[in-house]
Design a protein around this motif. Sequence first.
Motif, PDB file in Angstrom:
ATOM      1  N   SER A 495       0.844  -1.205   0.000  1.00  0.00           N
ATOM      2  CA  SER A 495       0.000   0.000   0.000  1.00  0.00           C
ATOM      3  C   SER A 495       0.869   1.241   0.000  1.00  0.00           C
ATOM      4  O   SER A 495       1.981   1.229   0.536  1.00  0.00           O
ATOM      5  N   GLY A 497       0.360   5.242   1.131  1.00  0.00           N
ATOM      6  CA  GLY A 497      -0.533   6.219   1.738  1.00  0.00           C
ATOM      7  C   GLY A 497      -0.039   7.623   1.428  1.00  0.00           C
ATOM      8  O   GLY A 497       1.095   7.969   1.763  1.00  0.00           O
ATOM      9  N   GLY A 509       5.644   2.840   8.540  1.00  0.00           N
ATOM     10  CA  GLY A 509       5.924   2.474   7.152  1.00  0.00           C
ATOM     11  C   GLY A 509       7.220   3.124   6.741  1.00  0.00           C
ATOM     12  O   GLY A 509       7.892   3.770   7.568  1.00  0.00           O
ATOM     13  N   SER A 620       4.079   0.764   2.622  1.00  0.00           N
ATOM     14  CA  SER A 620       3.891  -0.276   3.637  1.00  0.00           C
ATOM     15  C   SER A 620       3.868  -1.654   2.981  1.00  0.00           C
ATOM     16  O   SER A 620       3.357  -1.812   1.867  1.00  0.00           O
ATOM     17  N   LEU A 624      -2.559  -0.680   4.219  1.00  0.00           N
ATOM     18  CA  LEU A 624      -2.709   0.485   5.091  1.00  0.00           C
ATOM     19  C   LEU A 624      -4.172   0.841   5.260  1.00  0.00           C
ATOM     20  O   LEU A 624      -4.983   0.667   4.338  1.00  0.00           O
ATOM     21  N   VAL A 632      -5.182   6.405  -0.219  1.00  0.00           N
ATOM     22  CA  VAL A 632      -4.383   5.182  -0.103  1.00  0.00           C
ATOM     23  C   VAL A 632      -4.574   4.359  -1.375  1.00  0.00           C
ATOM     24  O   VAL A 632      -5.701   4.166  -1.837  1.00  0.00           O
TER      25      VAL A 632
END
Lengths: 783, 233
Positions: A495, A497, A509, A620, A624, A632
């Motif tokens: 992911s 963000g 992250g 990440s 997330l 995201v």
Amino acid sequence: MQSAGISIYIKLAWRFMKARWLTFLLLGVLLIFSAMLYTSAEESLTALEDSSDAYFEETRQEDFSVDVSQALTDAERDRVAFECDVGASDLTGLYLADRECFESILEDRLNGIESALEDTSLEARLHHDLSFDMDGEQHRMRILNDAEAINLSYIEAGEKPGPGEIAILSNYADHHDLNVGDALLIEGESYTISGFVLFPDYNLPVFDYPLLLDTTHRTLALLHEDDFFNRGGPEVYYSGITEREEQEFEEQLTPWFFATNPFVQDVTPTTYNIRSGAIYAEIEAGSEAALFVALLVGFIAFAILLLLLSKALKQSRSSFGVLKALGVPPRAFSLPLLTLVSLYALLFLSVGYALGILFAPWLQDLFLQFYLLPGGEITFQPATFAAAALLPLALLVGLFFLVINRMLKARAIDMIVPKISDFSKVSFRFLHRLLRRLSFILRLQIAFITRQMGKFSLFLLGMVAAAFAGFLSLSMVGVLDRTVPAYYEGIDVESKGYCEAVCVEAPDGEKAIETTVRLDGDHMELYGLDAEQSLHPLVDRDGEDITDALTEGLVISESVRDLTGLSVGDEVDLRVANYTKEMEVRAVADVYAGNFIFSDRVVLAEWLFADPDAYNVVYSGELLDEAGFAQVIHTEDTLEHMDSIHDVFNAFLAVFIISALIIGLIVVYLLSVMSVEDQYYPLALFKVLGYDNKEIHRILLGGYTKASVLALLISIPFSMVAFNLLSTWFMRMYGFAFPLSLKAWHVIVFAVLFSVMAYLGMLSAKWRINRVKLQRALQIYQE
Amino acid sequence: MSLHVNGVSKTFESGRAKVEALKDVDISVAPGEFVVVLGPSGSGKSTLLNVIGGLERPEEGSVSIEGDTISSFDEKRLMRFRREGVGFIFQQYHLLGTLNVSENVETGAYKVSDRYRNEEIIERVGLSSHARKYPHELSGGEQQRVSIARALVKKPALLLCDEPTGSLDESTGKSILSLLQTLHETLSTTIVLVTHNVNIAGIADRVIKMSSGRIVEDFYNKEKVDAHAIRWH
């Protein structure tokens, strides 16, 4: 006398074609392909171009767009504090605090530009971006305001939305079986679909990173003004119309925008804007590519057809001589053959044209899957028919006349007396001494090849072209998987963000920076990564880890290298807004997902945010939560979106791959047949002299077999170089990566197909030759 | 080399009609003989030559050369016979345009161990200075000389000539016949030459006349003449 001659030659021509029915049938297939490819591309693109031109004019498409900072400048901040008594630092915050003040700031920005440039007008383009769930999947939507003067909304069906209504893209509606009157639930609010809308500044549904062109999961939308403004603070850019020429605009206005207006981040003329201008380059490139492929296929077909006709004429040389001696005019025997072949060619070219018309809507739909444009009606275009069928036919007739007239210029007596074939005066005698020590058979093989350089060159050229077509088609298998999917497979980011401006208290992250940057006028994605991070490793083409190179300078993607021609050691100027930074390219990453430039995050943070700890994205390895981020993006969703895009592309590629493979194999077959047929006479002579079949084939065909292998070998480096050039061309023309590369399995698979077709071609010709008795073969040849 | 043709018949199909090209033909040729087979077009003389050379198989009868019945040879053996035992000369020379004189001659002795050297046989046919030339650079007579050299390079026991002067003018034709005469005398090769030109018969040891697929006359030539002395028309 004359009519009897014509009737005889109609029969002769018919027999000639009948005896070579398979060759002519395959030639017919090539002619169909040629006419079909050209017609389908030309008809669909012309219709699309015409309808688009009308649409752009009607909706007053912008000439350029100006990206502006959503943050207020220092002067603006002081002004809103003083005049509006608001402490906002960006446009969104200002809108929420005081809409009138927000509109006043936008108006001031616009007036400042318009007052300085009398021949230029602008309009603020407001939009909201949002995500929503539908059927368990994440969808993205950009809601645009209903413009007043530039980039007018275009309602394809239904009506503009009233309160509580929404207009969306018809493509998106089709994917989800949505109709006018249906309800659409967005972020908990239900809207009734009032119609289907298009916006001229969004011909591609590109409105954020990654540059997905996916109308399955994303749509543009139009809301009623009240609903639009009730959604909170919109984001802004300006669309403009100018009377200035593009070059003048680029050279004079763009620098002025940056120098005079501190809020300007970027200025992009429509032609270079991927979301609105890509269609121009694509239509032009599509037409050129279709014309090139059609010409290539047509050229191969006509070259083979002319060779066949020329051979037929040569075989009838003495008969023509007799008729000429008897006073029969040459046209009496050339016309029937030409008429029959022309009718045959016209038939297949017309079939190709008809199929092209049939496929044109399909091809246009393929374009309209990505381009948000009203479709154009496909109609019979006399000019296209002339170019697809009549022009090639006229060319064939003209060339045929050249060939026959050249032959018929000879005196009748010279035509009657058998002529021993001569060959190019180019001397290969120097080879004689060099080759003395070779075996007799090998020397003969070389002699048969080097002393028929014209035929041999054509054979070699045709085989190389066929092998190239084959390699090209095979290398396209899975080509799209080497772009975005390969990129995401190479990293461990699950992911991303994205924060508003910069992250302040982001969840755990790895820190990163993502922003857009200009490099020599091209827009790039600039990534700031820490050298010691683990989720986004960088590797080069050989699979070597090059993440450490970030500490020394920039790492560019292969796509950037294709686009710019940059290489390791080059210094580049990166520009964000009006700020530039010179950096050195230190490595090239094996990434074809886009125009990515990677740099050390700390260096970027200091440059862009004056804070070495700053970052605006969190990477990440796990999914997330959306809370705490402006947006995201999950890798899984991106890959799913890519799959749906690839399905459409792959359908198109499959057609191309199969076509190229068929064309390549047909060429291999036809050239093999013709090469063996050319050896008709020596083959018979060697039989008379007591050579067995194996020896004869080694002498006469061994050279061509070796030449076929040579062609295959030549085509490997040729294809590798050509693929690199094609990838670069694709990148520069379309801005998309199309990483063609030749793999070992491509060579193996095509070599097998190539050998089978060449073998079948030779087998077919040998079978026909073996049916003729030896003595008769010798007599026929020189009769 | 002795040649025996015993009761050979050969039929060709031409559409629905059947043409009997050879009807019960018997010939015996002694080693070293120069035989001219004379006959008009369609008399079966070329078919006879093809049957002797192993290019056609007879439907009836047999062809024996040096005691071997070649008409019962399988394809492989027949091929070896054509390669080693017999030389062919055609009216149209049948040279390969992409090979030079020496290479064309070389094609006539592939895998033959007891053979003349190329240079030697090319010299015998008077083309030493043309060995590197290509067929299109030669006159008709010179091309036929190359064809003769190709046929003789393998030292064949039997030389079969199918209208070898049919495409040549009188002077060139005579020089070719004279060459054949000389080679026959110096190499002692058995020669069977078919022609429709009655005057050529004068150079042979023996003359066989054919008509409608049959032998109608077979006699020894008591007054052999030099090729240059014959009347051409």
